[in-house]
Design a protein around this motif. Structure first.
Motif, PDB file in Angstrom:
ATOM      1  N   MET A   1      -2.233   6.862   8.737  1.00 10.04           N
ATOM      2  CA  MET A   1      -2.708   6.086   7.605  1.00 10.04           C
ATOM      3  C   MET A   1      -2.248   4.635   7.762  1.00 10.04           C
ATOM      4  O   MET A   1      -1.096   4.368   8.087  1.00 10.04           O
ATOM      5  CB  MET A   1      -2.168   6.698   6.312  1.00 10.04           C
ATOM      6  CG  MET A   1      -2.646   6.019   5.066  1.00 10.04           C
ATOM      7  SD  MET A   1      -2.020   6.869   3.602  1.00 10.04           S
ATOM      8  CE  MET A   1      -3.506   6.928   2.665  1.00 10.04           C
ATOM      9  N   ALA A   2      -3.131   3.694   7.528  1.00 12.92           N
ATOM     10  CA  ALA A   2      -2.821   2.278   7.677  1.00 12.92           C
ATOM     11  C   ALA A   2      -1.903   1.799   6.557  1.00 12.92           C
ATOM     12  O   ALA A   2      -1.967   2.284   5.431  1.00 12.92           O
ATOM     13  CB  ALA A   2      -4.109   1.467   7.665  1.00 12.92           C
ATOM     14  N   ALA A   3      -1.059   0.853   6.897  1.00 11.66           N
ATOM     15  CA  ALA A   3      -0.132   0.293   5.907  1.00 11.66           C
ATOM     16  C   ALA A   3      -0.893  -0.521   4.862  1.00 11.66           C
ATOM     17  O   ALA A   3      -1.856  -1.211   5.164  1.00 11.66           O
ATOM     18  CB  ALA A   3       0.896  -0.590   6.602  1.00 11.66           C
ATOM     19  N   VAL A   4      -0.453  -0.399   3.628  1.00 10.46           N
ATOM     20  CA  VAL A   4      -1.030  -1.160   2.524  1.00 10.46           C
ATOM     21  C   VAL A   4      -0.273  -2.479   2.430  1.00 10.46           C
ATOM     22  O   VAL A   4       0.954  -2.504   2.548  1.00 10.46           O
ATOM     23  CB  VAL A   4      -0.895  -0.371   1.197  1.00 10.46           C
ATOM     24  CG1 VAL A   4      -1.418  -1.166   0.035  1.00 10.46           C
ATOM     25  CG2 VAL A   4      -1.600   0.971   1.296  1.00 10.46           C
ATOM     26  N   SER A   5      -0.984  -3.563   2.226  1.00 10.79           N
ATOM     27  CA  SER A   5      -0.311  -4.866   2.155  1.00 10.79           C
ATOM     28  C   SER A   5       0.472  -4.996   0.853  1.00 10.79           C
ATOM     29  O   SER A   5       0.086  -4.461  -0.182  1.00 10.79           O
ATOM     30  CB  SER A   5      -1.326  -6.010   2.274  1.00 10.79           C
ATOM     31  OG  SER A   5      -2.056  -6.138   1.082  1.00 10.79           O
ATOM     32  N   SER A   6       1.561  -5.731   0.941  1.00  8.95           N
ATOM     33  CA  SER A   6       2.392  -5.924  -0.247  1.00  8.95           C
ATOM     34  C   SER A   6       1.653  -6.759  -1.295  1.00  8.95           C
ATOM     35  O   SER A   6       1.889  -6.605  -2.491  1.00  8.95           O
ATOM     36  CB  SER A   6       3.722  -6.568   0.122  1.00  8.95           C
ATOM     37  OG  SER A   6       3.510  -7.816   0.742  1.00  8.95           O
ATOM     38  N   ALA A   7       0.732  -7.621  -0.854  1.00  7.66           N
ATOM     39  CA  ALA A   7      -0.052  -8.424  -1.804  1.00  7.66           C
ATOM     40  C   ALA A   7      -0.946  -7.520  -2.660  1.00  7.66           C
ATOM     41  O   ALA A   7      -1.079  -7.732  -3.869  1.00  7.66           O
ATOM     42  CB  ALA A   7      -0.911  -9.439  -1.056  1.00  7.66           C
ATOM     43  N   LYS A   8      -1.526  -6.501  -2.042  1.00  8.44           N
ATOM     44  CA  LYS A   8      -2.374  -5.561  -2.783  1.00  8.44           C
ATOM     45  C   LYS A   8      -1.531  -4.768  -3.793  1.00  8.44           C
ATOM     46  O   LYS A   8      -1.945  -4.552  -4.920  1.00  8.44           O
ATOM     47  CB  LYS A   8      -3.092  -4.625  -1.820  1.00  8.44           C
ATOM     48  CG  LYS A   8      -4.079  -3.723  -2.492  1.00  8.44           C
ATOM     49  CD  LYS A   8      -4.932  -2.975  -1.487  1.00  8.44           C
ATOM     50  CE  LYS A   8      -5.872  -2.092  -2.254  1.00  8.44           C
ATOM     51  NZ  LYS A   8      -7.227  -2.165  -1.802  1.00  8.44           N
ATOM     52  N   ILE A   9      -0.347  -4.370  -3.374  1.00 11.18           N
ATOM     53  CA  ILE A   9       0.569  -3.673  -4.283  1.00 11.18           C
ATOM     54  C   ILE A   9       0.940  -4.591  -5.436  1.00 11.18           C
ATOM     55  O   ILE A   9       0.974  -4.170  -6.588  1.00 11.18           O
ATOM     56  CB  ILE A   9       1.846  -3.228  -3.532  1.00 11.18           C
ATOM     57  CG1 ILE A   9       1.529  -2.231  -2.442  1.00 11.18           C
ATOM     58  CG2 ILE A   9       2.880  -2.649  -4.495  1.00 11.18           C
ATOM     59  CD1 ILE A   9       1.294  -0.819  -2.881  1.00 11.18           C
ATOM     60  N   GLY A  10       1.217  -5.849  -5.144  1.00  9.65           N
ATOM     61  CA  GLY A  10       1.568  -6.817  -6.191  1.00  9.65           C
ATOM     62  C   GLY A  10       0.459  -6.957  -7.216  1.00  9.65           C
ATOM     63  O   GLY A  10       0.727  -7.039  -8.425  1.00  9.65           O
ATOM     64  N   ASN A  14       0.689  -6.049 -11.198  1.00 12.26           N
ATOM     65  CA  ASN A  14       0.286  -6.966 -12.268  1.00 12.26           C
ATOM     66  C   ASN A  14      -0.653  -6.278 -13.249  1.00 12.26           C
ATOM     67  O   ASN A  14      -0.510  -6.432 -14.469  1.00 12.26           O
ATOM     68  CB  ASN A  14      -0.405  -8.204 -11.690  1.00 12.26           C
ATOM     69  CG  ASN A  14       0.565  -9.174 -11.074  1.00 12.26           C
ATOM     70  OD1 ASN A  14       1.723  -9.217 -11.433  1.00 12.26           O
ATOM     71  ND2 ASN A  14       0.078  -9.942 -10.120  1.00 12.26           N
ATOM     72  N   GLU A  15      -1.610  -5.528 -12.730  1.00  6.96           N
ATOM     73  CA  GLU A  15      -2.539  -4.785 -13.594  1.00  6.96           C
ATOM     74  C   GLU A  15      -1.786  -3.736 -14.416  1.00  6.96           C
ATOM     75  O   GLU A  15      -2.048  -3.548 -15.601  1.00  6.96           O
ATOM     76  CB  GLU A  15      -3.612  -4.122 -12.725  1.00  6.96           C
ATOM     77  CG  GLU A  15      -4.691  -3.433 -13.514  1.00  6.96           C
ATOM     78  CD  GLU A  15      -5.734  -2.783 -12.620  1.00  6.96           C
ATOM     79  OE1 GLU A  15      -6.495  -1.959 -13.153  1.00  6.96           O
ATOM     80  OE2 GLU A  15      -5.791  -3.086 -11.409  1.00  6.96           O
ATOM     81  N   MET A  55       8.962  -3.018 -13.221  1.00  7.64           N
ATOM     82  CA  MET A  55       7.863  -2.452 -14.013  1.00  7.64           C
ATOM     83  C   MET A  55       8.144  -1.003 -14.379  1.00  7.64           C
ATOM     84  O   MET A  55       7.741  -0.544 -15.451  1.00  7.64           O
ATOM     85  CB  MET A  55       6.529  -2.542 -13.270  1.00  7.64           C
ATOM     86  CG  MET A  55       5.959  -3.933 -13.239  1.00  7.64           C
ATOM     87  SD  MET A  55       5.874  -4.709 -14.865  1.00  7.64           S
ATOM     88  CE  MET A  55       7.067  -6.000 -14.647  1.00  7.64           C
ATOM     89  N   GLU A  56       8.859  -0.260 -13.530  1.00 10.52           N
ATOM     90  CA  GLU A  56       9.269   1.110 -13.869  1.00 10.52           C
ATOM     91  C   GLU A  56      10.138   1.077 -15.133  1.00 10.52           C
ATOM     92  O   GLU A  56       9.963   1.885 -16.039  1.00 10.52           O
ATOM     93  CB  GLU A  56      10.077   1.729 -12.720  1.00 10.52           C
ATOM     94  CG  GLU A  56       9.268   2.296 -11.618  1.00 10.52           C
ATOM     95  CD  GLU A  56       8.967   3.759 -11.844  1.00 10.52           C
ATOM     96  OE1 GLU A  56       7.777   4.098 -11.978  1.00 10.52           O
ATOM     97  OE2 GLU A  56       9.907   4.548 -11.880  1.00 10.52           O
ATOM     98  N   PHE A  57      11.060   0.111 -15.178  1.00  8.08           N
ATOM     99  CA  PHE A  57      11.923  -0.041 -16.347  1.00  8.08           C
ATOM    100  C   PHE A  57      11.097  -0.356 -17.584  1.00  8.08           C
ATOM    101  O   PHE A  57      11.278   0.252 -18.642  1.00  8.08           O
ATOM    102  CB  PHE A  57      12.961  -1.136 -16.081  1.00  8.08           C
ATOM    103  CG  PHE A  57      13.816  -1.435 -17.263  1.00  8.08           C
ATOM    104  CD1 PHE A  57      14.796  -0.544 -17.669  1.00  8.08           C
ATOM    105  CD2 PHE A  57      13.653  -2.612 -17.976  1.00  8.08           C
ATOM    106  CE1 PHE A  57      15.592  -0.811 -18.775  1.00  8.08           C
ATOM    107  CE2 PHE A  57      14.449  -2.893 -19.075  1.00  8.08           C
ATOM    108  CZ  PHE A  57      15.414  -1.997 -19.482  1.00  8.08           C
ATOM    109  N   ARG A  58      10.166  -1.304 -17.461  1.00  5.65           N
ATOM    110  CA  ARG A  58       9.309  -1.667 -18.590  1.00  5.65           C
ATOM    111  C   ARG A  58       8.451  -0.482 -19.018  1.00  5.65           C
ATOM    112  O   ARG A  58       8.213  -0.272 -20.201  1.00  5.65           O
ATOM    113  CB  ARG A  58       8.409  -2.853 -18.230  1.00  5.65           C
ATOM    114  CG  ARG A  58       9.154  -4.142 -17.996  1.00  5.65           C
ATOM    115  CD  ARG A  58       9.260  -4.905 -19.310  1.00  5.65           C
ATOM    116  NE  ARG A  58      10.050  -6.090 -19.194  1.00  5.65           N
ATOM    117  CZ  ARG A  58       9.569  -7.324 -19.208  1.00  5.65           C
ATOM    118  NH1 ARG A  58       8.288  -7.532 -19.296  1.00  5.65           N
ATOM    119  NH2 ARG A  58      10.376  -8.347 -19.126  1.00  5.65           N
TER     120      ARG A  58
END
Length: 85
Positions: A1-10, A14-15, A55-58
């Protein structure tokens, strides 16, 4: 499986945060699950992991606040407690 970019995770985080602020529990839970799966295959980025932990905390704060058995929900009061305003 290809790595997901950290920008996409960010972007997903945000969403997720927007759903937390709107007290949109269902959508927030879905995004939380997606992000957890994506973190397992994400390229290494400490900042993204720290952002996720915040965000887990929030998210947990929102769920505690939403405990409908404890008291009636007041969105303005919740936002003041979370945002400090």
């Amino acid at each position: 499986m290809a790595a997901v970019s950290s920008a996409k995770i960010g972007q997903k985080i945000n969403e997720w945060y927007q759903n937390i602020k709107r007290l949109n529990v269902t959508d927030a839970e879905i995004l939380r699950s997606e992000i957890r799966r994506d973190l397992d295959v994400m390229e290494e980025d400490e900042q993204a992991v720290l952002y996720f932990q915040l965000m887990e905390f929030r998210h947990e704060q929102m769920l505690e606040y939403m405990d409908l058995g404890a008291r009636k929900m007041n969105k303005a009061e919740y936002l003041r407690s979370v945002e400090g305003q």
